[in-house]
Design a protein around this motif. Structure first.
Motif, PDB file in Angstrom:
ATOM      1  N   GLY A  94       0.798  -1.211   0.000  1.00  0.00           N
ATOM      2  CA  GLY A  94       0.000   0.000   0.000  1.00  0.00           C
ATOM      3  C   GLY A  94       0.833   1.265   0.000  1.00  0.00           C
ATOM      4  O   GLY A  94       2.033   1.259  -0.304  1.00  0.00           O
ATOM      5  N   TYR A  95       0.151   2.338   0.336  1.00  0.00           N
ATOM      6  CA  TYR A  95       0.744   3.676   0.254  1.00  0.00           C
ATOM      7  C   TYR A  95       0.440   4.452   1.526  1.00  0.00           C
ATOM      8  O   TYR A  95      -0.659   4.345   2.087  1.00  0.00           O
ATOM      9  CB  TYR A  95       0.146   4.405  -0.959  1.00  0.00           C
ATOM     10  CG  TYR A  95       0.403   5.888  -0.996  1.00  0.00           C
ATOM     11  CD1 TYR A  95      -0.637   6.786  -0.742  1.00  0.00           C
ATOM     12  CD2 TYR A  95       1.665   6.397  -1.275  1.00  0.00           C
ATOM     13  CE1 TYR A  95      -0.419   8.150  -0.770  1.00  0.00           C
ATOM     14  CE2 TYR A  95       1.890   7.762  -1.305  1.00  0.00           C
ATOM     15  CZ  TYR A  95       0.845   8.633  -1.051  1.00  0.00           C
ATOM     16  OH  TYR A  95       1.065   9.996  -1.078  1.00  0.00           O
ATOM     17  N   VAL A 109       4.586   0.756   0.983  1.00  0.00           N
ATOM     18  CA  VAL A 109       4.624  -0.201   2.098  1.00  0.00           C
ATOM     19  C   VAL A 109       4.340  -1.605   1.575  1.00  0.00           C
ATOM     20  O   VAL A 109       3.423  -1.799   0.766  1.00  0.00           O
ATOM     21  CB  VAL A 109       3.545   0.182   3.147  1.00  0.00           C
ATOM     22  CG1 VAL A 109       3.493  -0.852   4.248  1.00  0.00           C
ATOM     23  CG2 VAL A 109       3.801   1.565   3.712  1.00  0.00           C
ATOM     24  N   GLN A 110       5.113  -2.562   2.049  1.00  0.00           N
ATOM     25  CA  GLN A 110       4.839  -3.976   1.730  1.00  0.00           C
ATOM     26  C   GLN A 110       4.946  -4.786   3.022  1.00  0.00           C
ATOM     27  O   GLN A 110       5.809  -4.488   3.857  1.00  0.00           O
ATOM     28  CB  GLN A 110       5.867  -4.546   0.726  1.00  0.00           C
ATOM     29  CG  GLN A 110       6.028  -3.728  -0.535  1.00  0.00           C
ATOM     30  CD  GLN A 110       7.028  -2.602  -0.377  1.00  0.00           C
ATOM     31  OE1 GLN A 110       8.040  -2.749   0.291  1.00  0.00           O
ATOM     32  NE2 GLN A 110       6.741  -1.448  -0.996  1.00  0.00           N
ATOM     33  N   GLN A 111       4.063  -5.772   3.183  1.00  0.00           N
ATOM     34  CA  GLN A 111       4.170  -6.592   4.382  1.00  0.00           C
ATOM     35  C   GLN A 111       3.594  -7.985   4.174  1.00  0.00           C
ATOM     36  O   GLN A 111       2.727  -8.200   3.313  1.00  0.00           O
ATOM     37  CB  GLN A 111       3.487  -5.925   5.573  1.00  0.00           C
ATOM     38  CG  GLN A 111       1.979  -5.812   5.478  1.00  0.00           C
ATOM     39  CD  GLN A 111       1.380  -5.148   6.721  1.00  0.00           C
ATOM     40  OE1 GLN A 111       1.843  -4.109   7.178  1.00  0.00           O
ATOM     41  NE2 GLN A 111       0.353  -5.768   7.277  1.00  0.00           N
ATOM     42  N   PHE A 112       4.094  -8.923   4.984  1.00  0.00           N
ATOM     43  CA  PHE A 112       3.581 -10.283   5.003  1.00  0.00           C
ATOM     44  C   PHE A 112       3.364 -10.660   6.467  1.00  0.00           C
ATOM     45  O   PHE A 112       4.269 -10.481   7.281  1.00  0.00           O
ATOM     46  CB  PHE A 112       4.583 -11.251   4.355  1.00  0.00           C
ATOM     47  CG  PHE A 112       4.155 -12.688   4.404  1.00  0.00           C
ATOM     48  CD1 PHE A 112       4.849 -13.620   5.141  1.00  0.00           C
ATOM     49  CD2 PHE A 112       3.020 -13.107   3.704  1.00  0.00           C
ATOM     50  CE1 PHE A 112       4.438 -14.949   5.189  1.00  0.00           C
ATOM     51  CE2 PHE A 112       2.598 -14.423   3.739  1.00  0.00           C
ATOM     52  CZ  PHE A 112       3.314 -15.348   4.492  1.00  0.00           C
ATOM     53  N   THR A 113       2.159 -11.117   6.792  1.00  0.00           N
ATOM     54  CA  THR A 113       1.867 -11.459   8.187  1.00  0.00           C
ATOM     55  C   THR A 113       1.466 -12.917   8.313  1.00  0.00           C
ATOM     56  O   THR A 113       0.755 -13.455   7.457  1.00  0.00           O
ATOM     57  CB  THR A 113       0.737 -10.589   8.761  1.00  0.00           C
ATOM     58  OG1 THR A 113      -0.382 -10.643   7.871  1.00  0.00           O
ATOM     59  CG2 THR A 113       1.159  -9.154   8.949  1.00  0.00           C
ATOM     60  N   ALA A 129       8.491  -3.955   4.735  1.00  0.00           N
ATOM     61  CA  ALA A 129       9.484  -3.034   4.192  1.00  0.00           C
ATOM     62  C   ALA A 129       8.749  -1.770   3.785  1.00  0.00           C
ATOM     63  O   ALA A 129       7.581  -1.825   3.404  1.00  0.00           O
ATOM     64  CB  ALA A 129      10.189  -3.638   2.984  1.00  0.00           C
ATOM     65  N   ASP A 130       9.415  -0.636   3.924  1.00  0.00           N
ATOM     66  CA  ASP A 130       8.814   0.583   3.386  1.00  0.00           C
ATOM     67  C   ASP A 130       9.914   1.469   2.811  1.00  0.00           C
ATOM     68  O   ASP A 130      11.063   1.418   3.231  1.00  0.00           O
ATOM     69  CB  ASP A 130       7.951   1.328   4.422  1.00  0.00           C
ATOM     70  CG  ASP A 130       8.712   1.739   5.659  1.00  0.00           C
ATOM     71  OD1 ASP A 130       8.343   1.273   6.762  1.00  0.00           O
ATOM     72  OD2 ASP A 130       9.678   2.520   5.551  1.00  0.00           O
ATOM     73  N   GLN A 131       9.517   2.230   1.803  1.00  0.00           N
ATOM     74  CA  GLN A 131      10.447   3.133   1.136  1.00  0.00           C
ATOM     75  C   GLN A 131       9.839   4.542   1.190  1.00  0.00           C
ATOM     76  O   GLN A 131       8.696   4.724   0.786  1.00  0.00           O
ATOM     77  CB  GLN A 131      10.654   2.728  -0.331  1.00  0.00           C
ATOM     78  CG  GLN A 131      11.173   1.304  -0.518  1.00  0.00           C
ATOM     79  CD  GLN A 131      10.079   0.264  -0.442  1.00  0.00           C
ATOM     80  OE1 GLN A 131       9.005   0.435  -1.002  1.00  0.00           O
ATOM     81  NE2 GLN A 131      10.326  -0.825   0.275  1.00  0.00           N
ATOM     82  N   ALA A 132      10.608   5.473   1.730  1.00  0.00           N
ATOM     83  CA  ALA A 132      10.100   6.831   1.923  1.00  0.00           C
ATOM     84  C   ALA A 132      10.729   7.777   0.921  1.00  0.00           C
ATOM     85  O   ALA A 132      11.955   7.778   0.735  1.00  0.00           O
ATOM     86  CB  ALA A 132      10.395   7.309   3.336  1.00  0.00           C
ATOM     87  N   PHE A 133       9.866   8.579   0.290  1.00  0.00           N
ATOM     88  CA  PHE A 133      10.328   9.535  -0.722  1.00  0.00           C
ATOM     89  C   PHE A 133       9.830  10.928  -0.365  1.00  0.00           C
ATOM     90  O   PHE A 133       8.685  11.111   0.025  1.00  0.00           O
ATOM     91  CB  PHE A 133       9.751   9.166  -2.102  1.00  0.00           C
ATOM     92  CG  PHE A 133       9.944   7.726  -2.479  1.00  0.00           C
ATOM     93  CD1 PHE A 133       8.952   6.787  -2.227  1.00  0.00           C
ATOM     94  CD2 PHE A 133      11.123   7.302  -3.080  1.00  0.00           C
ATOM     95  CE1 PHE A 133       9.129   5.451  -2.568  1.00  0.00           C
ATOM     96  CE2 PHE A 133      11.308   5.963  -3.420  1.00  0.00           C
ATOM     97  CZ  PHE A 133      10.302   5.038  -3.164  1.00  0.00           C
ATOM     98  N   ILE A 143      13.632  -2.033   6.606  1.00  0.00           N
ATOM     99  CA  ILE A 143      13.241  -3.446   6.620  1.00  0.00           C
ATOM    100  C   ILE A 143      12.892  -3.777   8.061  1.00  0.00           C
ATOM    101  O   ILE A 143      13.693  -3.555   8.961  1.00  0.00           O
ATOM    102  CB  ILE A 143      14.390  -4.328   6.095  1.00  0.00           C
ATOM    103  CG1 ILE A 143      14.645  -3.970   4.627  1.00  0.00           C
ATOM    104  CG2 ILE A 143      14.039  -5.808   6.216  1.00  0.00           C
ATOM    105  CD1 ILE A 143      15.859  -4.610   4.036  1.00  0.00           C
ATOM    106  N   ARG A 144      11.697  -4.329   8.248  1.00  0.00           N
ATOM    107  CA  ARG A 144      11.152  -4.433   9.612  1.00  0.00           C
ATOM    108  C   ARG A 144      10.684  -5.838   9.922  1.00  0.00           C
ATOM    109  O   ARG A 144      10.203  -6.565   9.039  1.00  0.00           O
ATOM    110  CB  ARG A 144       9.938  -3.500   9.757  1.00  0.00           C
ATOM    111  CG  ARG A 144      10.151  -2.104   9.249  1.00  0.00           C
ATOM    112  CD  ARG A 144       8.875  -1.361   8.999  1.00  0.00           C
ATOM    113  NE  ARG A 144       8.110  -1.142  10.203  1.00  0.00           N
ATOM    114  CZ  ARG A 144       7.217  -0.155  10.333  1.00  0.00           C
ATOM    115  NH1 ARG A 144       7.058   0.693   9.347  1.00  0.00           N
ATOM    116  NH2 ARG A 144       6.522  -0.015  11.428  1.00  0.00           N
ATOM    117  N   TYR A 145      10.774  -6.195  11.211  1.00  0.00           N
ATOM    118  CA  TYR A 145      10.173  -7.434  11.703  1.00  0.00           C
ATOM    119  C   TYR A 145       9.471  -7.120  13.022  1.00  0.00           C
ATOM    120  O   TYR A 145      10.038  -6.474  13.902  1.00  0.00           O
ATOM    121  CB  TYR A 145      11.210  -8.540  11.921  1.00  0.00           C
ATOM    122  CG  TYR A 145      10.649  -9.689  12.732  1.00  0.00           C
ATOM    123  CD1 TYR A 145      11.018  -9.871  14.052  1.00  0.00           C
ATOM    124  CD2 TYR A 145       9.707 -10.544  12.176  1.00  0.00           C
ATOM    125  CE1 TYR A 145      10.485 -10.898  14.813  1.00  0.00           C
ATOM    126  CE2 TYR A 145       9.162 -11.577  12.929  1.00  0.00           C
ATOM    127  CZ  TYR A 145       9.548 -11.746  14.247  1.00  0.00           C
ATOM    128  OH  TYR A 145       8.999 -12.758  15.001  1.00  0.00           O
TER     129      TYR A 145
END
Lengths: 230, 193
Positions: A94-95, A109-113, A129-133, A143-145
């Protein structure tokens, strides 16, 4: 067994964190309310809308300097589309837009749960994971857990009109402009279920960052979360 | 910044519209103290002269209320259900698949293979209904099968029509299918987001 190992690792991490706090470490105390609205679509798809804001009340250092000032820091608005894969696992993307005074940051934003129900608690793992612009700051990749445990405070399941304890523990690896930082978050929350589709949580979200090569930045957010499914 | 505050408050307030549409199905289980348990039920459990360190639960739902004692004994999980007057309803014992009679294992496997393209058995409870004169005898397995109606309740993660779901499946003593219910999983939004 997974739960016991997790608790031991968490306690170890917390004990280590005591050594990160020194006189130059900074702190911020504020509030972080959020509203989370989800809607199930067809074929295992779902939409999630979230709005979260942050307000700061106190800042200072552990050496004794402090300042009390109410600051409205930011508002986050996000929309995420998810797809159920397997029994209770979801892949999502998502965004998010972050609105700060004088600055707008856009995030992908991307995630797997993975969610699993055990006899007396539920456990969720989130890989994200998310990428900020933004036009005036370098792009940031994180990169997150996160591991989340939910315990009923009465009985073996959280029923409507019952309370529960939820503990979030997250690790964020941030890469920006050739620099790396690690942020660790710990949030114990008390929740109440009005109905399965309507929950409210209250607690403290503790975050520590920048401790690898400089005085740690600590923040304590009073977290108020409302989850609705429509 | 005032515009941001207004935007946030506006979005939060619109969610209030949906609060009234929350679901209304009522089902609740909560822990109770031994003092709140009917004497008949309490004495039945303790007639076995063992300290099970049992936990007592009161279950409320639209079909009726019941009281349950849950405990572990000899590495087995027991669940003993009573009505609110303390009369025994049934005894359930968790069992690994390999401990079931071999011919029953084969029957259950065939039944599940014919229904699901893929499946995993998550839990098996053997349910005993009938008159249990001696709970002490029952848990020591010295007289467990006489005069009882035995059902096998399986919790199965199964794939059907390309979709995974959780099912509660009841089989009779000979492995005949009695009923299949899809388990409605609780909302996980507060764990995912």
């Amino acid at each position: 067994m997974n739960f016991k190992i997790h608790i031991i690792a968490l306690l170890g991490l917390l004990l280590m964190n005591v050594s990160w706090v020194n006189a130059q470490s900074t702190y911020r105390i504020g509030s972080m309310p959020s509203v989370n609205v989800s809607k199930d679509l067809t074929n295992g798809l779902g939409l999630n809308f979230k709005t979260e804001s942050r307000q700061s009340y106190f800042t200072g250092t552990f050496s004794g300097e402090s300042s009390a000032k109410i600051d409205y820091l930011l508002t986050d608005l996000s929309v995420i589309l998810s797809k159920k894969v397997g029994l209770n696992n979801k892949l999502a993307g998502g965004y998010l837009v972050r609105l700060r005074s004088g600055q707008t940051i856009h995030k992908a934003v991307q995630q797997f749960t993975l969610v699993r129900k055990y006899t007396t608690f539920r456990l969720a793992h989130r890989f994200a994971a998310d990428q900020a612009f933004s036009s005036n700051i370098p792009t940031e990749l994180r990169i997150r857990y996160r591991v989340t445990s939910e315990f009923p405070l009465n009985g073996e399941e959280v029923d409507p009109r019952e309370m529960y304890l939820k503990v979030n523990n997250e690790y964020l690896n941030a890469f920006q402009d050739g620099e790396y930082d690690l942020e660790i978050r710990l949030a114990p929350l008390l929740g109440y279920v009005f109905a399965d589709k309507n929950k409210f949580e209250f607690g403290v979200d503790y975050r520590v960052s920048s401790f690898l090569d400089s005085p740690a930045r600590n923040s304590f957010w009073v977290s108020l979360n409302w989850y609705l499914k429509i | 910044m005032n515009r941001l505050k207004f935007l946030w408050l506006f979005l939060s307030a619109t969610c209030l519209v949906f609060v009234s549409q929350a679901q209304t199905k009522f089902e609740k289980e909560y822990r109770i103290n031994p003092e709140e348990v009917p004497e008949k039920a309490f004495q039945f459990i303790h007639s076995a002269n063992n300290d099970f360190s049992e936990k007592w639960y009161f279950e409320e739902n639209l079909e009726g209320n019941s009281i349950e004692a849950k405990f572990k004994y000899n590495r087995k999980k027991y669940s003993v259900e009573f009505d609110t007057l303390g009369n025994l309803l049934d005894v359930e014992v968790e069992s690994p698949f390999k401990d079931l009679p071999e011919n029953l294992q084969a029957t259950l496997q065939n039944s599940l293979q014919n229904t699901y393209s893929k499946f995993t058995i998550r839990k098996i409870q053997v349910q005993y209904s009938g008159t249990v004169n001696s709970f002490a005898d029952f848990i020591t397995e010295s007289n467990q099968t006489e005069n009882y109606t035995i059902y096998y309740e399986l919790v199965v993660k199964g794939k059907k029509n390309r979709q995974w779901n959780l099912y509660e499946i009841t089989f009779g003593n000979a492995g005949e299918l009695i009923s299949t219910d899809k388990i409605v999983l609780r909302n996980t939004d507060n764990l995912e987001f």
